[in-house]
Design a protein around this motif. Sequence first.
Motif, PDB file in Angstrom:
ATOM      1  N   ASN A  21       0.821  -1.206   0.000  1.00 18.88           N
ATOM      2  CA  ASN A  21       0.000   0.000   0.000  1.00 18.88           C
ATOM      3  C   ASN A  21       0.856   1.257   0.000  1.00 18.88           C
ATOM      4  OD1 ASN A  21      -3.238  -0.056   0.591  1.00 18.88           O
ATOM      5  ND2 ASN A  21      -2.282  -2.004   1.094  1.00 18.88           N
ATOM      6  N   VAL A  22       1.915   1.264   0.803  1.00 14.52           N
ATOM      7  CA  VAL A  22       2.786   2.446   0.857  1.00 14.52           C
ATOM      8  C   VAL A  22       3.508   2.631  -0.471  1.00 14.52           C
ATOM      9  CG1 VAL A  22       4.777   3.508   1.976  1.00 14.52           C
ATOM     10  CG2 VAL A  22       3.076   2.318   3.354  1.00 14.52           C
ATOM     11  N   CYS A  23       3.989   1.536  -1.059  1.00 14.20           N
ATOM     12  CA  CYS A  23       4.687   1.635  -2.347  1.00 14.20           C
ATOM     13  C   CYS A  23       3.784   2.225  -3.426  1.00 14.20           C
ATOM     14  CB  CYS A  23       5.197   0.264  -2.791  1.00 14.20           C
ATOM     15  SG  CYS A  23       6.671  -0.297  -1.905  1.00 14.20           S
ATOM     16  N   GLU A  24       2.531   1.788  -3.458  1.00  8.78           N
ATOM     17  CA  GLU A  24       1.593   2.326  -4.453  1.00  8.78           C
ATOM     18  C   GLU A  24       1.361   3.819  -4.232  1.00  8.78           C
ATOM     19  OE1 GLU A  24       0.436   0.865  -7.182  1.00  8.78           O
ATOM     20  OE2 GLU A  24       1.655  -0.860  -6.650  1.00  8.78           O
ATOM     21  N   LYS A  41       7.740   2.813 -11.293  1.00  9.37           N
ATOM     22  CA  LYS A  41       6.883   1.650 -11.489  1.00  9.37           C
ATOM     23  C   LYS A  41       7.671   0.348 -11.438  1.00  9.37           C
ATOM     24  CE  LYS A  41       7.110   2.391 -16.508  1.00  9.37           C
ATOM     25  NZ  LYS A  41       7.257   3.817 -16.712  1.00  9.37           N
ATOM     26  N   ASN A  42       8.990   0.424 -11.223  1.00  8.59           N
ATOM     27  CA  ASN A  42       9.829  -0.779 -11.228  1.00  8.59           C
ATOM     28  C   ASN A  42      10.016  -1.407  -9.839  1.00  8.59           C
ATOM     29  OD1 ASN A  42      10.423  -0.506 -14.046  1.00  8.59           O
ATOM     30  ND2 ASN A  42      11.873   1.106 -13.544  1.00  8.59           N
ATOM     31  N   TYR A  43       9.354  -0.885  -8.810  1.00  8.06           N
ATOM     32  CA  TYR A  43       9.607  -1.392  -7.467  1.00  8.06           C
ATOM     33  C   TYR A  43       9.195  -2.868  -7.350  1.00  8.06           C
ATOM     34  CZ  TYR A  43       4.957  -2.018  -5.394  1.00  8.06           C
ATOM     35  OH  TYR A  43       3.711  -2.497  -5.071  1.00  8.06           O
ATOM     36  N   GLU A  44       9.898  -3.601  -6.487  1.00 11.81           N
ATOM     37  CA  GLU A  44       9.563  -5.006  -6.232  1.00 11.81           C
ATOM     38  C   GLU A  44       9.691  -5.287  -4.740  1.00 11.81           C
ATOM     39  OE1 GLU A  44      11.340  -8.032  -8.692  1.00 11.81           O
ATOM     40  OE2 GLU A  44      11.544  -6.665 -10.403  1.00 11.81           O
ATOM     41  N   ASN A  85      16.811 -12.489  -6.273  1.00  9.23           N
ATOM     42  CA  ASN A  85      16.680 -11.571  -7.404  1.00  9.23           C
ATOM     43  C   ASN A  85      17.089 -10.161  -6.999  1.00  9.23           C
ATOM     44  OD1 ASN A  85      15.645 -10.485  -9.997  1.00  9.23           O
ATOM     45  ND2 ASN A  85      14.013  -9.665  -8.730  1.00  9.23           N
ATOM     46  N   MET A  86      16.667  -9.725  -5.818  1.00  8.63           N
ATOM     47  CA  MET A  86      17.012  -8.389  -5.321  1.00  8.63           C
ATOM     48  C   MET A  86      18.521  -8.248  -5.139  1.00  8.63           C
ATOM     49  SD  MET A  86      15.564  -6.386  -1.917  1.00  8.63           S
ATOM     50  CE  MET A  86      15.736  -7.814  -0.838  1.00  8.63           C
ATOM     51  N   ALA A  87      19.131  -9.197  -4.452  1.00 10.78           N
ATOM     52  CA  ALA A  87      20.574  -9.129  -4.191  1.00 10.78           C
ATOM     53  C   ALA A  87      21.383  -9.197  -5.485  1.00 10.78           C
ATOM     54  CB  ALA A  87      20.984 -10.259  -3.251  1.00 10.78           C
ATOM     55  N   TYR A  88      20.938 -10.053  -6.411  1.00 15.40           N
ATOM     56  CA  TYR A  88      21.656 -10.199  -7.685  1.00 15.40           C
ATOM     57  C   TYR A  88      21.567  -8.916  -8.517  1.00 15.40           C
ATOM     58  CZ  TYR A  88      22.947 -11.704 -12.352  1.00 15.40           C
ATOM     59  OH  TYR A  88      23.544 -11.794 -13.582  1.00 15.40           O
ATOM     60  N   GLN A  89      20.364  -8.307  -8.556  1.00 13.81           N
ATOM     61  CA  GLN A  89      20.200  -7.071  -9.328  1.00 13.81           C
ATOM     62  C   GLN A  89      21.114  -5.974  -8.784  1.00 13.81           C
ATOM     63  OE1 GLN A  89      18.623  -6.770 -12.079  1.00 13.81           O
ATOM     64  NE2 GLN A  89      16.490  -7.384 -12.034  1.00 13.81           N
ATOM     65  N   ILE A  90      21.178  -5.851  -7.465  1.00 13.74           N
ATOM     66  CA  ILE A  90      22.046  -4.840  -6.847  1.00 13.74           C
ATOM     67  C   ILE A  90      23.502  -5.096  -7.221  1.00 13.74           C
ATOM     68  CG2 ILE A  90      22.914  -3.950  -4.639  1.00 13.74           C
ATOM     69  CD1 ILE A  90      20.102  -4.582  -3.487  1.00 13.74           C
ATOM     70  N   TYR A  91      23.910  -6.355  -7.128  1.00 16.82           N
ATOM     71  CA  TYR A  91      25.280  -6.747  -7.494  1.00 16.82           C
ATOM     72  C   TYR A  91      25.590  -6.364  -8.950  1.00 16.82           C
ATOM     73  CZ  TYR A  91      29.118  -9.863  -8.858  1.00 16.82           C
ATOM     74  OH  TYR A  91      30.295 -10.376  -9.353  1.00 16.82           O
ATOM     75  N   GLN A  92      24.647  -6.669  -9.856  1.00 15.24           N
ATOM     76  CA  GLN A  92      24.860  -6.424 -11.280  1.00 15.24           C
ATOM     77  C   GLN A  92      24.911  -4.935 -11.590  1.00 15.24           C
ATOM     78  OE1 GLN A  92      25.298  -9.377 -13.246  1.00 15.24           O
ATOM     79  NE2 GLN A  92      26.314  -7.772 -14.412  1.00 15.24           N
TER      80      GLN A  92
END
Length: 676
Positions: free
Chosen positions: A33-36, A46-49, A123-130
Amino acid sequence: MITLEEFHQDFLQSILSDADSRGLMKPQAFFENVCEELISTGDLTKNYENADYSKKGLEAHGFDYDEERKILSLLVHQFFQSDEIETLTKQHIETKFRRLESFYIKSVNGLHSKMEETSEAHNMAYQIYQWHEDDKIEKIKLIVFTDGKATRSLLEMPSKNLDGIKVEFRVIDINYLYQIYLSENTNGIFEVQTDLSYLLVNSDSDEYKSYLSCISGDELAKIYDDFGQKLFEQNVRTFLQFRGNVNKGLRNTIESAPTMFFAYNNGITATATSVEVENNRIKKIHNLQIVNGGQTTSAIYAAVKNLKQDVSRVSVQMKLSVVKDKEKQSDFVSKVSEYANTQNKINKSDFFSNNPFHKEFKSHSKRVFAPASDGAQLRTHWFYERVRGEYLNEQAYLTPAKKRQFQLEHPKSQVLDKTFLSKSENTWLQKPSIVSRGAQYSFKEFADTVTNILEKDNLAITEKYFKDAICHAILFKNVEKMVSKSSWYDGGFRSQTVTYSIAYLAYYIDQQKKFLDFNKIWNMQSLPHILILALEAITQNIYQAITNPPEGHANISQYCKKDFCWDLIKKMNIQISLEGLLINKEEEQYSKKRAKKEKRLDTGIEIQTFIIQLKLNEKLKLLEYYKKDNEISPMKIDILQKYCLGSLPLPSEKQSKILYELYSKAIEEGFCIRVD
């Protein structure tokens, strides 16, 4: 006016209702709800996960990445879920930020290699690493969400540097969320500090004031860097990068002839709720909105960030209109966007916020009672919340007794906002890859679909359409709850499992050239047992399929956003039974025809009533307007003239329709007919 305490109570009830109806954990419902809310204000993209991760000394609940500005936002929450507003202490905040920063540091050092590959946290940790490896992080925002309240001194924390990257700290507390609510129902919540010379344009209008000014490229880039998408909440377009000829022209002018930018470019058109002037200079702009010139702004910003160019010699003309009335501001923005000499084609669906769909859907939600269920005697309504905070705002000035009655007739569990509606509708239309890309992508697709439908058939939004849409929402919520409670569910990728499962059900029924009988769901306000059994089989199979993607698609979140994923899911052969729930094509078409016939009758009566209630001055203004229009047929002008002169005291339904078309056409062309 709703107080902070009242808002907190309503917000908390929204979270609890959302969690219960969708089978979410309460903190997860709070986070979503807060993210929206923050997407609507431009604080997040709009890319938040969401991706929960909590180990000793490490904590994160999700992330967001702004590709254009290269900003990574790491998100964590402190959800008290207390009836009273709790105080967020310094210890709370420092602990959360320390754990969040540690998670970032561990991630850039390869934390993903020690995590389960099928988890959302991986997925979150990998994206940050990349992103770190590719040097795509220029700023980090560590953000704490809370339903508590922090003191002002804790909200203003100094930034720091981490390996050469600027790190900012933000606390989104209940007061900030309350200010968002107020901004959507009263005035704006942010102000832009500036120092601009201006020319006040003389105007007889009390509704708005216009200022002509000129802003330098570096100042415009800084404002965008500070506020991002907040500046474009009401803009109908998005930046198209440097792909089109127009944008290449912007880039070339910035590179080779920056001093000519003012001459070559149309500049920007903006609105504000107020400005503060001192010594003949604009010092503050409240709630600045760039409604035309988004590409100009983004092109200058990209030149600074991506091409490292000096834009201090670039000058941009700015037309700034101050519109105090919130309702009139929305209409003003719409007209500016529509009439301006735009540089790239704007699709009609981009004006969806003013689409008649909302009015018609809202009308049905107010008029149509939902059947009483679970032994209840009271019939209720589904409340369509077109604007965030509308449900709460309608109760603002009710007496306690009337407020209780309103809440009984419009239970929290039956509040449906346009974002959720777009997800449930797109899912039933078999577009799960679109839904998996996020709420904003889904909403854009839904806007396109509805706009196309209404262009072909202006009677499409019938009572049957409304009831079916509510059934889609009921289906979506029930499947969310089903997945969460299933023994086979290991956590993660719930939203993807839900949208792909329902889309598969719709596809399965389509293949049989049948239709689901939504009357059964509407009358029960829940799912029939045989449908529940079918969905239990579908969801388990779908979950196994998407969490075990084919080789080369290890990132499950990204895999589910691809049409390729949906193509594979459609090839699955899941054995289910839908006995007694399907109807044939003839039955479906008959229901639609009957619904349109009923709506046509209702619409005809409404149009007659509207025309009869027009004031004499309004009719005469309309006649004066069309006397100069040679394109209108003499027959229509004759009907209008007779009506104005009183020789047509009670126009027929057909005549009323002609008069209403003339009225609507004049309004669309910007002519002001209404008189006070």
